[in-house]
Write a protein that holds these residues in place. Structure first.
Motif, PDB file in Angstrom:
ATOM      1  N   GLU A 246       0.822  -1.212   0.000  1.00 49.68           N
ATOM      2  CA  GLU A 246       0.000   0.000   0.000  1.00 49.68           C
ATOM      3  C   GLU A 246       0.857   1.264   0.000  1.00 49.68           C
ATOM      4  OE1 GLU A 246      -2.643  -0.178   3.307  1.00 49.68           O
ATOM      5  OE2 GLU A 246      -3.712  -1.949   2.568  1.00 49.68           O
ATOM      6  N   LYS A 247       1.935   1.253   0.813  1.00 49.15           N
ATOM      7  CA  LYS A 247       2.696   2.487   1.031  1.00 49.15           C
ATOM      8  C   LYS A 247       3.903   2.660   0.118  1.00 49.15           C
ATOM      9  CE  LYS A 247       1.355   3.171   5.868  1.00 49.15           C
ATOM     10  NZ  LYS A 247       1.849   3.446   7.232  1.00 49.15           N
ATOM     11  N   ALA A 248       4.472   1.552  -0.318  1.00 45.84           N
ATOM     12  CA  ALA A 248       5.681   1.667  -1.146  1.00 45.84           C
ATOM     13  C   ALA A 248       5.344   2.179  -2.542  1.00 45.84           C
ATOM     14  CB  ALA A 248       6.379   0.309  -1.239  1.00 45.84           C
ATOM     15  N   PRO A 249       6.222   3.026  -3.133  1.00 45.27           N
ATOM     16  CA  PRO A 249       5.999   3.489  -4.511  1.00 45.27           C
ATOM     17  C   PRO A 249       5.947   2.309  -5.474  1.00 45.27           C
ATOM     18  CG  PRO A 249       7.707   4.785  -3.437  1.00 45.27           C
ATOM     19  CD  PRO A 249       7.422   3.638  -2.532  1.00 45.27           C
ATOM     20  N   GLU A 250       5.250   2.505  -6.566  1.00 45.29           N
ATOM     21  CA  GLU A 250       5.047   1.426  -7.533  1.00 45.29           C
ATOM     22  C   GLU A 250       6.373   0.878  -8.069  1.00 45.29           C
ATOM     23  OE1 GLU A 250       2.906   0.786 -11.888  1.00 45.29           O
ATOM     24  OE2 GLU A 250       2.405   2.528 -10.665  1.00 45.29           O
ATOM     25  N   GLU A 251       7.342   1.791  -8.325  1.00 46.37           N
ATOM     26  CA  GLU A 251       8.615   1.324  -8.887  1.00 46.37           C
ATOM     27  C   GLU A 251       9.409   0.498  -7.871  1.00 46.37           C
ATOM     28  OE1 GLU A 251       9.123   5.696  -7.663  1.00 46.37           O
ATOM     29  OE2 GLU A 251       7.647   4.446  -8.720  1.00 46.37           O
ATOM     30  N   VAL A 252       9.225   0.799  -6.569  1.00 47.68           N
ATOM     31  CA  VAL A 252       9.915   0.019  -5.530  1.00 47.68           C
ATOM     32  C   VAL A 252       9.337  -1.394  -5.467  1.00 47.68           C
ATOM     33  CG1 VAL A 252      10.364  -0.176  -3.056  1.00 47.68           C
ATOM     34  CG2 VAL A 252      10.522   2.065  -4.191  1.00 47.68           C
ATOM     35  N   VAL A 253       8.004  -1.480  -5.484  1.00 51.02           N
ATOM     36  CA  VAL A 253       7.356  -2.791  -5.462  1.00 51.02           C
ATOM     37  C   VAL A 253       7.779  -3.609  -6.677  1.00 51.02           C
ATOM     38  CG1 VAL A 253       5.141  -3.990  -5.541  1.00 51.02           C
ATOM     39  CG2 VAL A 253       5.382  -1.908  -4.161  1.00 51.02           C
ATOM     40  N   ARG A 254       7.801  -2.945  -7.834  1.00 46.74           N
ATOM     41  CA  ARG A 254       8.209  -3.644  -9.054  1.00 46.74           C
ATOM     42  C   ARG A 254       9.643  -4.158  -8.930  1.00 46.74           C
ATOM     43  NH1 ARG A 254       8.579   0.313 -12.463  1.00 46.74           N
ATOM     44  NH2 ARG A 254       6.327   0.613 -12.569  1.00 46.74           N
ATOM     45  N   GLY A 255      10.518  -3.351  -8.333  1.00 44.63           N
ATOM     46  CA  GLY A 255      11.911  -3.758  -8.169  1.00 44.63           C
ATOM     47  C   GLY A 255      12.054  -4.975  -7.265  1.00 44.63           C
ATOM     48  N   VAL A 256      11.273  -5.006  -6.181  1.00 48.16           N
ATOM     49  CA  VAL A 256      11.330  -6.153  -5.262  1.00 48.16           C
ATOM     50  C   VAL A 256      10.829  -7.418  -5.952  1.00 48.16           C
ATOM     51  CG1 VAL A 256      10.429  -7.103  -3.099  1.00 48.16           C
ATOM     52  CG2 VAL A 256      11.128  -4.711  -3.205  1.00 48.16           C
ATOM     53  N   LYS A 257       9.767  -7.287  -6.761  1.00 47.03           N
ATOM     54  CA  LYS A 257       9.245  -8.446  -7.502  1.00 47.03           C
ATOM     55  C   LYS A 257      10.295  -8.994  -8.465  1.00 47.03           C
ATOM     56  CE  LYS A 257       4.255  -7.418  -7.492  1.00 47.03           C
ATOM     57  NZ  LYS A 257       3.075  -7.051  -8.336  1.00 47.03           N
ATOM     58  N   GLU A 258      10.982  -8.091  -9.158  1.00 47.61           N
ATOM     59  CA  GLU A 258      12.005  -8.521 -10.113  1.00 47.61           C
ATOM     60  C   GLU A 258      13.156  -9.227  -9.398  1.00 47.61           C
ATOM     61  OE1 GLU A 258      13.021  -4.951 -12.130  1.00 47.61           O
ATOM     62  OE2 GLU A 258      11.221  -4.945 -13.405  1.00 47.61           O
ATOM     63  N   LYS A 259      13.545  -8.700  -8.236  1.00 47.12           N
ATOM     64  CA  LYS A 259      14.608  -9.341  -7.461  1.00 47.12           C
ATOM     65  C   LYS A 259      14.190 -10.730  -6.990  1.00 47.12           C
ATOM     66  CE  LYS A 259      16.964  -5.231  -5.654  1.00 47.12           C
ATOM     67  NZ  LYS A 259      17.325  -4.459  -4.435  1.00 47.12           N
TER      68      LYS A 259
END
Length: 970
Positions: A931-944
């Motif tokens: 909910e709180k993390a920016p979209e690009e941060v969430v995307r980065g964690v998924k890719e990792k």
């Protein structure tokens, strides 16, 4: 025997012994620059020492004696080229039609910037390529007198001495400018030379040279005779500080914060007011009308009435309607001040409104402004607003960003002003220039700029060619004392002719004086391509040999101001286009794509760049762009291309050290007997050599085509890729198996010939881009008959063996597969491993012939490399790799790693990877994080997480394989 590469054994040799350094300096060249070398040298030193000395030890260096290419030698090499006359066109080689390109003349006041570096590099590439193709090649250099810029520089210099221009008078001031030019005018020329520009400096021109000045006068007179030059009062860009009209190119627009002033105009005979919004209230004294849009219902009832201009003691102006008004801007009511606004001026001309000028030439207001007369325009703005507030006519002042025109030279705000000037009527000239493109007599590259060219010429305005300066081409117009200047003037080529015409028309008892103005610098520049070749003396030899020129290369930002005008003038005065092709380059921007400027602090200085990275690295970096596109330049690019220069140097060192000593005459005769440009020789070569030569021949064709199409970025990238990937990474490494292996002298000799052949052709292909390092390396090679700059270009359509290319690619694929396995299992680089290569009889047959090459490139144990048609008996204890269809390899695991220690190591690593993966999954499963993390941060964690999951999968498979192998072996 002569090798295709262009070197041969000398038929006679002169010996000097002992070969001491001071004696070596006396060894130069005989006919066609064939080197004379002493075999005694080579018993003490490598041959290249003698070669370098033979060509002038103070000019060239050798990779065998220098760790890297010395940038300091660039100026020496340049001077050597020039001293040998290589920059002059030569008709000796029968290369067909000359290739001629005029240099866009930089300002004589100029100092080298990246724009210069761009055009010099691109033009020099064209020139060097065509010179090597054997065409008589001429690059015409010169400088522009730069009227405004030069006069400013000298005025500032005089001001530092407490002297004003007007105090000196015109003649003395002009004398001082010439003195300055002689002292400092060569700076930009020397800096251009530093970039490697191979111009014919013996033909260098200056736009105020006698012959070019004669051409300017001739052009003015001819245009006037045809009714294409006239004098009149029209709107121009006026520079109050410089006290002259300036061209559109010399006006730069910037977005600047200011104010939008809302002012009330009373409707005459009514209590109503109309509120106008303006950024320049000081021009209201020049208002001649108030305009509204015809469809604006708010103001329809006022159309046809009059309004009273504030602060003018009741001066009335008509209220009119016109679609020119933007009803959504400001209040929708527009003040029309045609004496001080380009758009208002055009509207006034269309509607027949009067034109009222309220400005003096120095930017102060004239007597039309009443009490504000004599005040500076910006001071009036402030004082007028205060008075409007006091009288209740000021409504409001709100922040507003305006597009402000500023002088490129002085920086002051340009004033649109109606002024008496000389103009060229452009429509008749533009028609011919448009037709030239339509009929394909002129090609513009990139093609998309044709539309812009056509649009500009179709909507062209008459050209203001007069400037109120003292430095430049004086307008060839004389007036008769006591006569009306606008009606009674004389156009002549000189004062004597003018006086003679005056006597004929007005009698002997008359006095004449010349128009004080000079011509726009662009007027003389527009004659540059043909005046530099001798026009109007059309019988001149240069004109017959070299006109029209082949190419004009310049920035797309001056397509209209210079290029189109040259086309028009060329057609008008010579009957043909002055050049057949126009190549337009873009701007050089910083690494972030921003335009370079001092205010941003992102300016990259070419001379500093050359000092740090070398000229070749700079040239290569800025030549990789696409025609018409802007190029981003970064330190990273320059660093990478400096590394490319070093890689070339190190490759040259390897090639030189691999060659036989020149004292070994027999070896050299056999080496030179290999005609690698012949198909029968190519087909007899071993696989790596046949592959390398075939790939080179394909590259030559491709690169030559790209050069011809002016696709310089493709040339650079393709040659870079071939040299670095194919030649340096693969063939040089493969050749070591011949040079240091057990194959004997014949294998070694073939490899030496291919190394030399391929390398010297790489130098030829790269020379137009990187002239200094390639010439230095060329001079270090044995038996150079002539300098690289004038050596013949490689032939096209040379033989190639497609089958050998495919076969070597299989060998490469196998090598890469084995290298990947070594990396996966962390095999020590020095460790040689075993391998069983499996494939069809045909594949195994040609791969096995290159067993030593495969072993060297893949770090295999030469005694434990086997070739079979079926998998080995210990296949289940080996790592299986598939290189390509029909080609596999089995690498015994026990020979690569210690399984007993490898299993615990990988298990520990797998555990750590799992922990990291679990942490990522925990974050992704957290609603709070999502909910709180920016979209690009969430995307980065998924890719990792996805990447970690894949690595875990591969590591588990490897661990399972190691464990199963351990059980089987037990």
């Amino acid at each position: 025997m002569i090798l295709q590469t262009g070197f041969s054994l000398p038929t006679t040799t002169t010996f000097l012994s002992p070969c001491s350094p001071h004696r070596l300096n006396t060894l130069f060249f005989t006919h066609r620059r064939r080197r004379l070398v002493s075999p005694s040298c080579f018993s003490k030193r490598r041959f290249s020492l003698c070669v370098a000395a033979a060509s002038g030890s103070d000019v060239f260096t050798s990779p065998e004696t220098s760790k890297s290419f010395d940038f300091a030698s660039e100026e020496k090499i340049y001077k050597w080229w020039e001293s040998q006359g290589y920059f002059k066109p030569s008709f000796d080689k029968g290369g067909g039609k000359p290739f001629v390109i005029p240099m866009p003349p930089p300002n004589v006041t100029g100092s080298l910037h990246m724009g210069h570096a761009m055009f010099v590099t691109l033009e020099d590439i064209m020139v060097r390529y065509n010179r090597m193709r054997g065409r008589p090649t001429l690059w015409l250099p010169g400088t522009d007198h730069a009227g405004i810029a030069t006069q400013l520089v000298v005025e500032k210099m005089l001001a530092s001495e407490g002297i004003k221009r007007v105090e000196l008078g015109r003649d003395e001031f002009t004398k001082r400018v010439w003195e300055w030019k002689e002292k400092y005018g060569g700076t930009i020329t020397n800096q251009i030379k530093r970039l490697g520009a191979s111009c014919d400096w013996s033909r260098e021109r200056f736009t105020l040279d006698e012959q070019l000045s004669r051409a300017v006068v001739e052009a003015f007179v001819k245009l006037h005779e045809k009714g294409l030059i006239y004098q009149g009062s029209y709107m121009v860009n006026w520079s109050p500080n410089l006290q002259t009209a300036v061209s559109d190119l010399e006006v730069e627009y910037s977005e600047e914060p200011g104010f939008l002033y809302h002012i009330k105009y009373r409707v005459a005979g009514s209590p109503d007011f109309l509120t106008i919004a303006t950024t320049r209230p000081e021009t209201l004294f020049g208002d001649v009308a108030i305009a509204v849009h015809p469809e604006d219902d708010r103001y329809a009832k006022y159309v046809g009435q009059t309004a009273i201009v504030p602060m003018t003691y009741g001066r009335h102006v008509p209220i009119i309607s016109d679609k020119y008004v933007d009803k959504d801007f400001g209040t929708g009511v527009l003040k029309i001040s045609p004496g001080h606004d380009h758009n208002d001026y055009l509207l006034a001309r269309k509607l027949g409104l009067p034109i009222l000028n309220v400005m003096n030439k120095d930017g102060t207001l004239n007597d039309v402004a009443g009490l504000f007369c004599g005040l500076d325009r910006f001071a009036v703005r402030e004082k007028l607003w205060a008075d409007l507030e006091e009288t209740g006519l000021a409504v409001k002042k709100e922040p507003h960003t305006s597009r402000v025109p500023r002088s490129q030279r002085g920086g002051e705000v340009i004033e649109p002003l109606v002024s008496k000037q000389w103009f060229v009527h452009m429509d008749p000239l533009a028609e011919k220039a448009l037709l030239a493109v339509e009929k394909k007599e002129l090609t513009i590259i990139p093609e998309r700029f044709e539309k812009i060219y056509n649009h500009w010429l179709t909507n062209i305005k008459d050209w203001c060619i007069s400037r109120q300066l003292w430095w430049g081409h004086r307008i060839p117009v004389w007036y008769v004392v006591g006569k009306d200047c606008e009606e009674d003037y004389i156009v002549a080529k000189n004062a004597e002719e003018a006086l003679e015409k005056a006597h004929e028309k007005y009698g002997k008892d008359v006095e004449i004086y010349q128009d004080p103005d000079v011509l726009d610098t662009w007027f003389s520049s527009s004659l540059w391509p043909f005046s530099t070749l001798g026009w109007p003396d059309v019988s001149a030899e240069d004109f017959k040999n070299f006109y029209p020129t082949n190419m004009l290369e310049t920035g797309h930002d001056i397509l209209f101001f210079w290029v189109a005008r040259m086309v028009m003038m060329g057609i008008e005065f010579t009957g043909t286009v002055p050049f057949t092709h126009v190549y337009l380059h873009g701007l050089i921007r910083d690494s972030e794509g921003r335009k370079m400027s001092k205010s941003l602090g992102n300016v990259i200085d070419p001379l500093d760049t050359i000092k740090d990275f070398g000229t070749d690295a700079l040239r290569f970096s800025i030549a990789l762009g696409t025609a018409g596109q802007d190029l981003n330049l970064s330190t990273e690019k320059l660093t990478a291309n400096k590394a490319f220069t070093n890689k070339l140097w190190n490759a040259g060192k390897f090639v030189l050290q691999s060659l036989p000593s020149l004292s070994d005459t027999s070896a050299w005769e056999n080496l030179l007997a290999l005609k690698l440009d012949k198909e029968e020789t190519l087909l007899s070569l071993p696989l790596p050599e046949c592959w390398a030569v075939s790939k080179l021949h394909i590259l030559i064709d491709s690169v030559t085509t790209s050069y011809e199409k002016l696709f310089f970025g493709d040339v650079g990238r393709e040659t870079y890729e071939f040299f670095w990937s194919d030649f340096a990474d693969w063939y040089i490494e493969a050749s070591k198996s011949r040079l240091y292996g057990s194959g004997g002298n014949s294998d070694s000799l073939v490899s030496q010939a291919v190394l030399l052949y391929v390398f010297e052709n790489i130098l030829k292909l790269l020379h137009p881009f990187m002239p200094f390092v390639t010439e230095d390396l060329w001079q270090a090679l044995p038996y150079r008959k002539e300098a690289l700059i004038v050596s013949p270009w490689p032939q096209n359509s040379l033989p190639r063996n497609v089958e050998s290319i495919k076969r070597f690619e299989n060998l490469q694929a196998l090598t890469r597969a084995i290298r990947n396995v070594r990396a996966e299992y962390s095999v020590e680089p020095v460790k040689r491993i075993s391998a069983s290569v499996v494939g069809s009889a045909e594949v195994v047959g040609y791969i096995s012939k290159e067993k030593e090459v495969l072993a060297l490139l893949s770090r295999l144990d030469l005694n434990n490399v086997h070739f079979t048609n079926t998998p080995p008996g210990d296949a289940n204890l080996s790592v299986h790799v598939v290189a390509s269809e029909g080609l596999e390899a089995y690498l015994p695991l026990a020979a690569m790693v210690d399984i007993s220690s490898e299993v615990p190591r990988i298990s520990k690593r797998l555990s750590k990877m799992q922990t990291e993966y679990d942490a990522l999954i925990t974050r992704l499963n957290s609603p709070k994080f999502l909910e709180k993390a920016p979209e690009e941060v969430v995307r980065g964690v998924k890719e990792k997480a996805e990447e970690a999951e894949e690595k875990i999968k591969l590591t588990k498979a490897r661990l399972d394989f190691l464990k199963s192998t351990s059980l089987v072996s037990q």
